[in-house]
Motif scaffolding. Structure first.
Motif, mmCIF file in Angstrom:
data_model
loop_
_atom_site.group_PDB
_atom_site.id
_atom_site.type_symbol
_atom_site.label_atom_id
_atom_site.label_comp_id
_atom_site.label_asym_id
_atom_site.label_seq_id
_atom_site.Cartn_x
_atom_site.Cartn_y
_atom_site.Cartn_z
ATOM 1 N N THR A 34 0.852 -1.192 0.000
ATOM 2 C CA THR A 34 0.000 0.000 0.000
ATOM 3 C C THR A 34 0.886 1.241 0.000
ATOM 4 O OG1 THR A 34 -0.114 0.111 2.408
ATOM 5 C CG2 THR A 34 -1.866 -1.113 1.295
ATOM 6 N N VAL A 35 0.297 2.343 -0.363
ATOM 7 C CA VAL A 35 0.993 3.627 -0.320
ATOM 8 C C VAL A 35 0.237 4.504 0.664
ATOM 9 C CG1 VAL A 35 1.655 5.678 -1.616
ATOM 10 C CG2 VAL A 35 1.766 3.436 -2.710
ATOM 11 N N GLU A 36 0.982 5.169 1.529
ATOM 12 C CA GLU A 36 0.394 6.065 2.517
ATOM 13 C C GLU A 36 1.042 7.430 2.349
ATOM 14 O OE1 GLU A 36 0.651 6.205 7.251
ATOM 15 O OE2 GLU A 36 -0.209 4.344 6.461
ATOM 16 N N LEU A 37 0.219 8.469 2.267
ATOM 17 C CA LEU A 37 0.736 9.826 2.125
ATOM 18 C C LEU A 37 0.777 10.514 3.477
ATOM 19 C CD1 LEU A 37 -1.203 11.031 -1.047
ATOM 20 C CD2 LEU A 37 1.096 10.085 -0.917
ATOM 21 N N ASN A 38 1.877 11.204 3.742
ATOM 22 C CA ASN A 38 2.021 12.006 4.954
ATOM 23 C C ASN A 38 2.307 13.425 4.523
ATOM 24 O OD1 ASN A 38 1.944 9.651 6.528
ATOM 25 N ND2 ASN A 38 4.151 9.368 6.305
ATOM 26 N N GLY A 39 1.933 14.375 5.356
ATOM 27 C CA GLY A 39 2.332 15.739 5.057
ATOM 28 C C GLY A 39 1.275 16.752 5.372
ATOM 29 N N GLY A 40 1.731 17.971 5.481
ATOM 30 C CA GLY A 40 0.832 19.080 5.748
ATOM 31 C C GLY A 40 0.389 19.107 7.198
ATOM 32 N N GLU A 41 -0.054 20.256 7.617
ATOM 33 C CA GLU A 41 -0.519 20.414 8.988
ATOM 34 C C GLU A 41 -1.990 20.080 9.121
ATOM 35 O OE1 GLU A 41 0.428 24.429 9.948
ATOM 36 O OE2 GLU A 41 2.568 24.125 9.686
ATOM 37 N N GLN A 42 -2.722 20.120 7.999
ATOM 38 C CA GLN A 42 -4.150 19.861 8.047
ATOM 39 C C GLN A 42 -4.422 18.381 7.870
ATOM 40 O OE1 GLN A 42 -5.235 22.448 4.879
ATOM 41 N NE2 GLN A 42 -5.901 24.039 6.286
#
Length: 186
Positions: free
Chosen positions: A139-147
């Protein structure tokens, strides 16, 4: 003119210009009084890409004189064939593939960003380069941003198995929400 009609007509909006216009609109008092006007978005006036910069198939003819299918059409067909991504509508624009890993690593990952009226689809192409390995439940999981984006709104398409030298496509569809300011994903 709304975004969906602009997408279907293929109007070449400047994406950075659209971001700036939306940020300016949301920061102004005008946003409470009037709807966003697409006429404030600059039209993309970049020069036509040279042959080596263009996607294979874009505005090209086969030796028979028949048009070669564009990469946009290929991507639209690929995404339409994925049941989890059914209902996203018409593909507006796709980026060129970007390498996320070096070609000498255990697996090679490229990403293509596809823009739809209501979602951005991150299309990951993964190729395993070790002939004695198998990757399972990928699977691919995206991380990032404060929101935070509600995880229920994100659609992930995983791969049961990736074997040597057989490219596999994985997808993450993130909703476009005007209340969410642009952010980077890592």
């Amino acid at each position: 003119q709304d975004a969906s009609s602009a997408a279907s007509e293929g109007v070449p909006f400047s994406v950075p210009g659209l971001e700036r216009a939306l940020q300016s609109y949301l920061a102004s008092e005008e946003s409470a009084l009037a709807p966003f006007d697409m006429k404030t978005v600059p039209v993309d006036v970049e020069p036509v890409a040279s042959q080596d910069e263009a996607f294979p198939g874009d505005d090209m003819l086969a030796p028979s004189g028949q048009p070669v299918v564009s990469m946009r059409d290929v991507y639209a067909e690929q995404i339409a064939a994925v049941p989890e991504l059914d209902g996203l509508g018409s593909l507006f624009k796709s980026s060129k593939p970007v390498n996320l890993t070096e070609s000498e690593t255990e697996y090679v990952v490229k990403v293509i960003k596809h823009i739809f009226a209501s979602h951005v689809v991150f299309h990951f192409n993964v190729t395993l380069t070790l002939n004695d390995q198998i990757m399972e439940n990928v699977t691919v999981e995206l991380n990032g941003g404060e929101q935070e984006i509600d995880g229920d709104d994100i659609v992930t398409v995983a791969a049961e198995q990736i074997v040597y030298d057989k490219p596999v496509d994985l997808y993450v569809a993130v909703p476009l929400d005007p209340k969410i300011v642009p952010q980077e994903f890592g």
